[in-house]
Motif scaffolding. Structure first.
Motif, PDB file in Angstrom:
ATOM      1  N   TYR A 218       0.828  -1.207   0.000  1.00 20.49           N
ATOM      2  CA  TYR A 218       0.000   0.000   0.000  1.00 20.49           C
ATOM      3  C   TYR A 218       0.860   1.254   0.000  1.00 20.49           C
ATOM      4  CZ  TYR A 218      -3.291   3.559   1.497  1.00 20.49           C
ATOM      5  OH  TYR A 218      -4.034   4.698   1.576  1.00 20.49           O
ATOM      6  N   SER A 382      -8.298   2.017  -6.956  1.00 16.20           N
ATOM      7  CA  SER A 382      -9.323   1.514  -6.037  1.00 16.20           C
ATOM      8  C   SER A 382      -8.734   1.088  -4.697  1.00 16.20           C
ATOM      9  CB  SER A 382     -10.066   0.329  -6.676  1.00 16.20           C
ATOM     10  OG  SER A 382      -9.168  -0.720  -6.982  1.00 16.20           O
ATOM     11  N   GLU A 383      -7.524   0.534  -4.703  1.00 19.67           N
ATOM     12  CA  GLU A 383      -6.881   0.102  -3.471  1.00 19.67           C
ATOM     13  C   GLU A 383      -6.374   1.299  -2.663  1.00 19.67           C
ATOM     14  OE1 GLU A 383      -3.829  -2.553  -4.663  1.00 19.67           O
ATOM     15  OE2 GLU A 383      -5.200  -4.069  -5.471  1.00 19.67           O
ATOM     16  N   PHE A 385      -7.574   4.419  -2.551  1.00 19.69           N
ATOM     17  CA  PHE A 385      -8.601   5.280  -1.972  1.00 19.69           C
ATOM     18  C   PHE A 385      -9.678   4.495  -1.213  1.00 19.69           C
ATOM     19  CE2 PHE A 385      -6.971   7.569  -5.749  1.00 19.69           C
ATOM     20  CZ  PHE A 385      -6.423   8.656  -5.089  1.00 19.69           C
ATOM     21  N   SER A 386      -9.376   3.277  -0.809  1.00 18.41           N
ATOM     22  CA  SER A 386     -10.345   2.479  -0.056  1.00 18.41           C
ATOM     23  C   SER A 386     -10.516   3.046   1.351  1.00 18.41           C
ATOM     24  CB  SER A 386      -9.882   1.020   0.018  1.00 18.41           C
ATOM     25  OG  SER A 386      -8.692   0.920   0.772  1.00 18.41           O
ATOM     26  N   LYS A 387     -11.676   2.760   1.980  1.00 21.78           N
ATOM     27  CA  LYS A 387     -12.004   3.279   3.315  1.00 21.78           C
ATOM     28  C   LYS A 387     -11.031   2.762   4.361  1.00 21.78           C
ATOM     29  CE  LYS A 387     -15.829   3.636   6.599  1.00 21.78           C
ATOM     30  NZ  LYS A 387     -17.252   3.285   6.880  1.00 21.78           N
ATOM     31  N   GLU A 388     -10.587   1.527   4.193  1.00 21.31           N
ATOM     32  CA  GLU A 388      -9.687   0.897   5.163  1.00 21.31           C
ATOM     33  C   GLU A 388      -8.377   1.661   5.318  1.00 21.31           C
ATOM     34  OE1 GLU A 388      -7.291  -3.359   5.692  1.00 21.31           O
ATOM     35  OE2 GLU A 388      -8.668  -3.047   4.015  1.00 21.31           O
ATOM     36  N   ASN A 389      -7.926   2.256   4.231  1.00 27.73           N
ATOM     37  CA  ASN A 389      -6.616   2.918   4.244  1.00 27.73           C
ATOM     38  C   ASN A 389      -6.721   4.445   4.251  1.00 27.73           C
ATOM     39  OD1 ASN A 389      -4.975   0.516   4.090  1.00 27.73           O
ATOM     40  ND2 ASN A 389      -5.678   0.291   1.981  1.00 27.73           N
ATOM     41  N   ARG A 390      -7.915   4.962   4.590  1.00 26.27           N
ATOM     42  CA  ARG A 390      -8.133   6.406   4.475  1.00 26.27           C
ATOM     43  C   ARG A 390      -7.212   7.203   5.406  1.00 26.27           C
ATOM     44  NH1 ARG A 390     -14.232   7.650   4.249  1.00 26.27           N
ATOM     45  NH2 ARG A 390     -13.900   6.380   2.383  1.00 26.27           N
ATOM     46  N   ASN A 391      -7.042   6.752   6.650  1.00 25.40           N
ATOM     47  CA  ASN A 391      -6.190   7.487   7.589  1.00 25.40           C
ATOM     48  C   ASN A 391      -4.739   7.519   7.122  1.00 25.40           C
ATOM     49  OD1 ASN A 391      -8.363   7.989   9.208  1.00 25.40           O
ATOM     50  ND2 ASN A 391      -7.849   6.482  10.771  1.00 25.40           N
ATOM     51  N   LEU A 393      -3.752   7.282   4.067  1.00 22.62           N
ATOM     52  CA  LEU A 393      -3.707   8.156   2.888  1.00 22.62           C
ATOM     53  C   LEU A 393      -3.562   9.614   3.297  1.00 22.62           C
ATOM     54  CD1 LEU A 393      -4.044   8.841  -0.112  1.00 22.62           C
ATOM     55  CD2 LEU A 393      -6.529   8.741   0.230  1.00 22.62           C
ATOM     56  N   TRP A 394      -4.399  10.067   4.269  1.00 23.85           N
ATOM     57  CA  TRP A 394      -4.323  11.456   4.708  1.00 23.85           C
ATOM     58  C   TRP A 394      -3.009  11.752   5.431  1.00 23.85           C
ATOM     59  CZ3 TRP A 394      -6.927  14.929   2.437  1.00 23.85           C
ATOM     60  CH2 TRP A 394      -8.221  14.675   1.955  1.00 23.85           C
TER      61      TRP A 394
END
Length: 423
Positions: A218, A382-383, A385-391, A393-394
């Protein structure tokens, strides 16, 4: 002797040997080396492209054989990837795109992203998708085009910037990751990737802390996706901001190169972004990037100490071997090649030495184009910007923004103020 041979059969050293082999052949047969054509007009251009593909195919197969990896399927996979890189080269030669400053690496990434995100990458295409492999060989070849005197001239400032930026950005990235409730394992890999040298730093850190490979994948995806817009937006910003702050065009290129070299997280993207502004910017960017790469071994050692202190590795204690094991060997190859060509092959334009450096440049550009096709093929939005990895990502975007601002200030002060003052 057996230990030495075993070391030389690792991927890091095989990559260095592959780059050295290309340069050795260029020295022995300067007029017989293949070259990537700039356009596809005429039979000679197609013949040149065919010879370049054959050379890279043989080189890849030899490297895979030495590493004990299967070579089955590489021909069709590499041929398709090479064809995409060739198409990117042809599109980039269109006058409209040339005027816009869009080079082949841009289209290489775009074409790769289109395949991976609108279609599914087929199994037969995967054997030759090895972006870091081709990027690192390209960097070794690029060493022949950079004279060591220029590295020494900028090296003090590059190293100073590397130490300042790596320390500040790593600490901030880890702090903001913890504030956003990213676990320590991912936070450590994320911090290293943003602050040091992108994918290589993330891989090295994962090895040191024995991290989760899914988290590593990721982080690598984030690095690759962010590198694509950065390598074009940052040169544009540099052209917009720096001429108003600095009068000397050469100083403008040096500051821009130092900024991009210290910020963009993949070496190939650093080279591509620097090339958009000029030769001075490209060389400074590579020197600064290499200076940060040099810190990878030291950073791996410090991270290993930290994780041992926290008790995450049991009784295993860090040693000097960790530094050498995690040190990016392609940087050793880059510096060694640059030193060799600086001492013995520093002839001017029109000399055989210049022809060899031209061959090295052509190979490095070709390898970067292939690597960027691979980067596009490896990346799925898609991988990311998934919800699981949102924190995560930010946290990554916050750290990268901090990195861009801090590195700009440091590069401006060191290369735009101090270096001209002491020149």
């Amino acid at each position: 002797m057996k230990n030495l041979l075993a070391q030389l059969k690792t991927e890091d050293w095989v990559i260095v040997l592959a780059g050295v082999a290309i340069l050795a052949l260029a020295l022995l047969f300067p007029a017989g080396m293949p070259a990537m054509p700039k356009t596809l007009a005429g039979g000679d251009a197609w013949l040149e492209a065919g010879c370049m593909f054959a050379f890279l195919f043989v080189l890849t197969c030899l490297c895979m054989a030495v590493l004990g990896r299967p070579v089955k399927g590489i021909f069709g996979s590499l041929l398709a990837i090479f064809a995409v890189a060739l198409a990117a080269q042809a599109v980039a030669s269109v006058p409209l795109f040339k005027d816009l400053g869009l080079e082949s690496v841009f289209f290489s990434v775009i074409f790769g992203l289109a395949v991976s995100n609108f279609f599914r990458v087929p199994a037969w295409l995967k054997p030759a998708i090895q972006s870091e492999f081709y990027i690192k060989i390209g960097i070794v070849c690029l060493g022949a085009t950079i004279l060591f005197g220029e590295i020494l001239h900028s090296g003090v400032y590059a190293l100073a910037q590397a130490f300042i930026v790596v320390f500040l950005v790593w600490y901030f990235a880890f702090w903001v990751s913890r504030r956003m409730k990213v676990d320590d394992e991912m936070a450590t890999m994320l911090s290293s990737s943003v602050s040091i040298c992108g994918v290589s730093a993330a891989i090295a850190t994962c090895g040191v802390i024995k991290g989760d490979n899914k988290k590593l994948s990721y982080i690598i995806s984030l690095v690759l996706v962010c590198a694509v817009p950065m390598m074009y937006v940052m040169p544009w910003l540099a052209k917009l901001l720096l001429p108003a702050l600095l009068g000397d065009p050469k100083v403008v290129e040096e500051v821009a190169g130092a900024w991009m070299g210290g910020t963009i997280d993949t070496t190939g993207a650093v080279v591509a972004s620097g090339a958009l502004l000029g030769e001075t910017a490209e060389q400074t960017a590579v020197i600064v990037k290499s200076s940060q790469n040099v810190l990878l071994g030291l950073a791996a050692f410090v991270i290993s100490l930290y994780w041992s202190y926290r008790g995450r590795e049991g009784q295993e204690k860090p040693s000097a071997g960790v530094i050498w094991d995690r040190f990016p060997k392609f940087v050793v190859g880059f510096v060694a090649v640059s030193l060799l060509f600086s001492l013995f092959f520093d002839g001017g334009a029109g000399t055989p030495d210049a022809m060899v450096r031209g061959t090295a440049k052509n190979f490095s550009n070709t390898l970067f184009s292939i690597a960027f096709v691979c980067i596009g093929l490896e990346t799925r939005f898609s991988e990311i910007f998934s919800k699981e990895n949102r924190n995560a990502l930010w946290a990554f975007l916050s750290a990268q923004t901090f990195n861009i601002v801090v590195t700009f200030i440091v590069a401006f002060l060191l290369f735009g103020v101090l270096k001209p003052m002491w020149a």
